[in-house]
Scaffold this motif. Sequence first.
Motif, PDB file in Angstrom:
ATOM      1  N   SER A 197       0.856  -1.181   0.000  1.00 25.77           N
ATOM      2  CA  SER A 197       0.000   0.000   0.000  1.00 25.77           C
ATOM      3  C   SER A 197       0.894   1.234   0.000  1.00 25.77           C
ATOM      4  CB  SER A 197      -0.886   0.013   1.257  1.00 25.77           C
ATOM      5  OG  SER A 197      -0.064   0.168   2.414  1.00 25.77           O
ATOM      6  N   GLN A 198       0.307   2.381  -0.265  1.00 25.48           N
ATOM      7  CA  GLN A 198       1.084   3.621  -0.170  1.00 25.48           C
ATOM      8  C   GLN A 198       1.617   3.804   1.239  1.00 25.48           C
ATOM      9  OE1 GLN A 198      -1.419   6.818  -1.551  1.00 25.48           O
ATOM     10  NE2 GLN A 198      -0.835   6.481  -3.682  1.00 25.48           N
ATOM     11  N   GLU A 199       0.826   3.444   2.213  1.00 26.59           N
ATOM     12  CA  GLU A 199       1.239   3.597   3.609  1.00 26.59           C
ATOM     13  C   GLU A 199       2.460   2.721   3.922  1.00 26.59           C
ATOM     14  OE1 GLU A 199      -0.668   3.494   8.103  1.00 26.59           O
ATOM     15  OE2 GLU A 199      -1.946   3.111   6.378  1.00 26.59           O
ATOM     16  N   GLU A 200       2.425   1.475   3.487  1.00 29.11           N
ATOM     17  CA  GLU A 200       3.558   0.582   3.746  1.00 29.11           C
ATOM     18  C   GLU A 200       4.808   1.064   3.013  1.00 29.11           C
ATOM     19  OE1 GLU A 200       4.861  -4.106   3.615  1.00 29.11           O
ATOM     20  OE2 GLU A 200       2.846  -3.548   2.962  1.00 29.11           O
ATOM     21  N   PHE A 201       4.657   1.482   1.764  1.00 30.66           N
ATOM     22  CA  PHE A 201       5.776   1.998   0.991  1.00 30.66           C
ATOM     23  C   PHE A 201       6.372   3.218   1.670  1.00 30.66           C
ATOM     24  CE2 PHE A 201       6.954   4.327  -3.172  1.00 30.66           C
ATOM     25  CZ  PHE A 201       8.282   3.949  -3.061  1.00 30.66           C
ATOM     26  N   ALA A 202       5.531   4.138   2.098  1.00 26.73           N
ATOM     27  CA  ALA A 202       5.998   5.353   2.766  1.00 26.73           C
ATOM     28  C   ALA A 202       6.780   5.011   4.029  1.00 26.73           C
ATOM     29  CB  ALA A 202       4.811   6.253   3.100  1.00 26.73           C
ATOM     30  N   GLU A 203       6.276   4.048   4.786  1.00 26.59           N
ATOM     31  CA  GLU A 203       6.968   3.647   6.015  1.00 26.59           C
ATOM     32  C   GLU A 203       8.345   3.067   5.700  1.00 26.59           C
ATOM     33  OE1 GLU A 203       6.280   0.304   9.381  1.00 26.59           O
ATOM     34  OE2 GLU A 203       4.567   1.633   8.979  1.00 26.59           O
ATOM     35  N   ARG A 204       8.419   2.237   4.696  1.00 32.47           N
ATOM     36  CA  ARG A 204       9.694   1.621   4.306  1.00 32.47           C
ATOM     37  C   ARG A 204      10.691   2.668   3.798  1.00 32.47           C
ATOM     38  NH1 ARG A 204       9.665  -4.108   3.106  1.00 32.47           N
ATOM     39  NH2 ARG A 204       7.682  -5.018   3.731  1.00 32.47           N
ATOM     40  N   ALA A 205      10.177   3.722   3.138  1.00 28.87           N
ATOM     41  CA  ALA A 205      11.040   4.777   2.601  1.00 28.87           C
ATOM     42  C   ALA A 205      11.314   5.880   3.615  1.00 28.87           C
ATOM     43  CB  ALA A 205      10.401   5.377   1.346  1.00 28.87           C
ATOM     44  N   GLY A 206      10.588   5.870   4.725  1.00 27.15           N
ATOM     45  CA  GLY A 206      10.790   6.883   5.755  1.00 27.15           C
ATOM     46  C   GLY A 206      10.222   8.245   5.397  1.00 27.15           C
ATOM     47  N   ILE A 207       9.116   8.236   4.640  1.00 29.54           N
ATOM     48  CA  ILE A 207       8.446   9.483   4.286  1.00 29.54           C
ATOM     49  C   ILE A 207       6.957   9.363   4.604  1.00 29.54           C
ATOM     50  CG2 ILE A 207      10.134  10.111   2.514  1.00 29.54           C
ATOM     51  CD1 ILE A 207       8.218   9.128   0.402  1.00 29.54           C
ATOM     52  N   HIS A 208       6.231  10.448   4.511  1.00 29.18           N
ATOM     53  CA  HIS A 208       4.810  10.457   4.839  1.00 29.18           C
ATOM     54  C   HIS A 208       3.985   9.890   3.691  1.00 29.18           C
ATOM     55  CE1 HIS A 208       0.909  11.978   6.172  1.00 29.18           C
ATOM     56  NE2 HIS A 208       1.466  12.030   7.369  1.00 29.18           N
ATOM     57  N   ARG A 209       2.896   9.197   4.019  1.00 21.14           N
ATOM     58  CA  ARG A 209       2.047   8.588   3.003  1.00 21.14           C
ATOM     59  C   ARG A 209       1.493   9.601   2.015  1.00 21.14           C
ATOM     60  NH1 ARG A 209      -2.474   8.580   1.023  1.00 21.14           N
ATOM     61  NH2 ARG A 209      -3.331   9.842   2.674  1.00 21.14           N
ATOM     62  N   THR A 210       1.130  10.783   2.485  1.00 17.43           N
ATOM     63  CA  THR A 210       0.568  11.772   1.565  1.00 17.43           C
ATOM     64  C   THR A 210       1.624  12.249   0.564  1.00 17.43           C
ATOM     65  OG1 THR A 210       0.952  13.580   3.132  1.00 17.43           O
ATOM     66  CG2 THR A 210      -1.236  12.563   3.134  1.00 17.43           C
TER      67      THR A 210
ATOM     68  N   VAL B 188       3.933  10.234  -0.725  1.00 14.38           N
ATOM     69  CA  VAL B 188       3.921   9.167  -1.731  1.00 14.38           C
ATOM     70  C   VAL B 188       2.754   9.381  -2.687  1.00 14.38           C
ATOM     71  CG1 VAL B 188       3.569   6.683  -2.121  1.00 14.38           C
ATOM     72  CG2 VAL B 188       5.134   7.454  -0.326  1.00 14.38           C
ATOM     73  N   SER B 189       1.602   9.686  -2.146  1.00 10.59           N
ATOM     74  CA  SER B 189       0.428   9.951  -2.983  1.00 10.59           C
ATOM     75  C   SER B 189       0.690  11.106  -3.943  1.00 10.59           C
ATOM     76  CB  SER B 189      -0.785  10.258  -2.102  1.00 10.59           C
ATOM     77  OG  SER B 189      -1.890  10.631  -2.889  1.00 10.59           O
TER      78      SER B 189
ATOM     79  N   ALA C 227       2.369  15.414  -8.489  1.00 14.60           N
ATOM     80  CA  ALA C 227       2.116  16.729  -7.908  1.00 14.60           C
ATOM     81  C   ALA C 227       3.308  17.305  -7.155  1.00 14.60           C
ATOM     82  CB  ALA C 227       0.903  16.653  -6.969  1.00 14.60           C
ATOM     83  N   ARG C 228       4.366  16.528  -7.011  1.00 15.63           N
ATOM     84  CA  ARG C 228       5.557  16.986  -6.270  1.00 15.63           C
ATOM     85  C   ARG C 228       6.808  16.791  -7.101  1.00 15.63           C
ATOM     86  NH1 ARG C 228       5.804  17.769  -0.284  1.00 15.63           N
ATOM     87  NH2 ARG C 228       3.623  17.798   0.308  1.00 15.63           N
ATOM     88  N   ASN C 229       7.806  17.603  -6.818  1.00 15.61           N
ATOM     89  CA  ASN C 229       9.138  17.464  -7.399  1.00 15.61           C
ATOM     90  C   ASN C 229      10.074  17.011  -6.279  1.00 15.61           C
ATOM     91  OD1 ASN C 229       8.722  18.347 -10.084  1.00 15.61           O
ATOM     92  ND2 ASN C 229       8.604  20.454  -9.350  1.00 15.61           N
ATOM     93  N   PRO C 230      10.357  15.711  -6.198  1.00 13.66           N
ATOM     94  CA  PRO C 230      11.205  15.231  -5.102  1.00 13.66           C
ATOM     95  C   PRO C 230      12.666  15.603  -5.301  1.00 13.66           C
ATOM     96  CG  PRO C 230      10.755  13.456  -6.612  1.00 13.66           C
ATOM     97  CD  PRO C 230       9.934  14.635  -7.080  1.00 13.66           C
ATOM     98  N   THR C 231      13.369  15.706  -4.204  1.00 11.41           N
ATOM     99  CA  THR C 231      14.817  15.915  -4.261  1.00 11.41           C
ATOM    100  C   THR C 231      15.483  14.597  -4.635  1.00 11.41           C
ATOM    101  OG1 THR C 231      15.177  15.325  -1.947  1.00 11.41           O
ATOM    102  CG2 THR C 231      14.710  17.666  -2.434  1.00 11.41           C
ATOM    103  N   ILE C 232      16.723  14.664  -5.017  1.00 12.47           N
ATOM    104  CA  ILE C 232      17.481  13.465  -5.351  1.00 12.47           C
ATOM    105  C   ILE C 232      17.619  12.558  -4.124  1.00 12.47           C
ATOM    106  CG2 ILE C 232      19.783  14.425  -4.962  1.00 12.47           C
ATOM    107  CD1 ILE C 232      18.783  12.141  -7.871  1.00 12.47           C
ATOM    108  N   THR C 233      17.661  13.148  -2.951  1.00 10.44           N
ATOM    109  CA  THR C 233      17.734  12.370  -1.709  1.00 10.44           C
ATOM    110  C   THR C 233      16.472  11.538  -1.525  1.00 10.44           C
ATOM    111  OG1 THR C 233      19.120  14.070  -0.709  1.00 10.44           O
ATOM    112  CG2 THR C 233      18.062  12.531   0.797  1.00 10.44           C
ATOM    113  N   ILE C 234      15.321  12.119  -1.807  1.00  9.43           N
ATOM    114  CA  ILE C 234      14.059  11.380  -1.694  1.00  9.43           C
ATOM    115  C   ILE C 234      13.999  10.274  -2.743  1.00  9.43           C
ATOM    116  CG2 ILE C 234      11.547  11.540  -1.988  1.00  9.43           C
ATOM    117  CD1 ILE C 234      12.494  12.610   0.699  1.00  9.43           C
ATOM    118  N   ILE C 235      14.437  10.559  -3.954  1.00  7.03           N
ATOM    119  CA  ILE C 235      14.451   9.533  -5.003  1.00  7.03           C
ATOM    120  C   ILE C 235      15.320   8.358  -4.569  1.00  7.03           C
ATOM    121  CG2 ILE C 235      15.207   9.012  -7.360  1.00  7.03           C
ATOM    122  CD1 ILE C 235      14.233  11.855  -8.102  1.00  7.03           C
ATOM    123  N   GLU C 236      16.455   8.657  -3.954  1.00  8.87           N
ATOM    124  CA  GLU C 236      17.335   7.593  -3.467  1.00  8.87           C
ATOM    125  C   GLU C 236      16.639   6.752  -2.391  1.00  8.87           C
ATOM    126  OE1 GLU C 236      21.899   7.167  -1.993  1.00  8.87           O
ATOM    127  OE2 GLU C 236      20.734   8.784  -1.083  1.00  8.87           O
TER     128      GLU C 236
END
Length: 67
Positions: A21-34, A36-37, A43-52
């Motif tokens: 789920s988005q929630e599980e993915f967000a938890e594994r990546a250490g970011i907020h579920r919203t 990920v959505s 709707a967002r431009n992630p930093t290279i750190t977030i992409i990593e």
Amino acid sequence: MDIRQRLSLNLRRYRHDAGWSQEEFAERAGIHRTYVSDLERGARNPTITIIERLAKALSVNAGALLD
């Protein structure tokens, strides 16, 4: 197709392939579920750190998320 669209499609595809789920993915990546959505909607431009972090959570190369 622009890079945000490619990223959003790849994120969704890899997440679905992992069966997460988005929630599980967000938890594994250490970011907020919203966040990920927002990324999956392009709707967002992630930093290279977030992409990593996203790539590591999915066990793929960061470049795979942008191809």
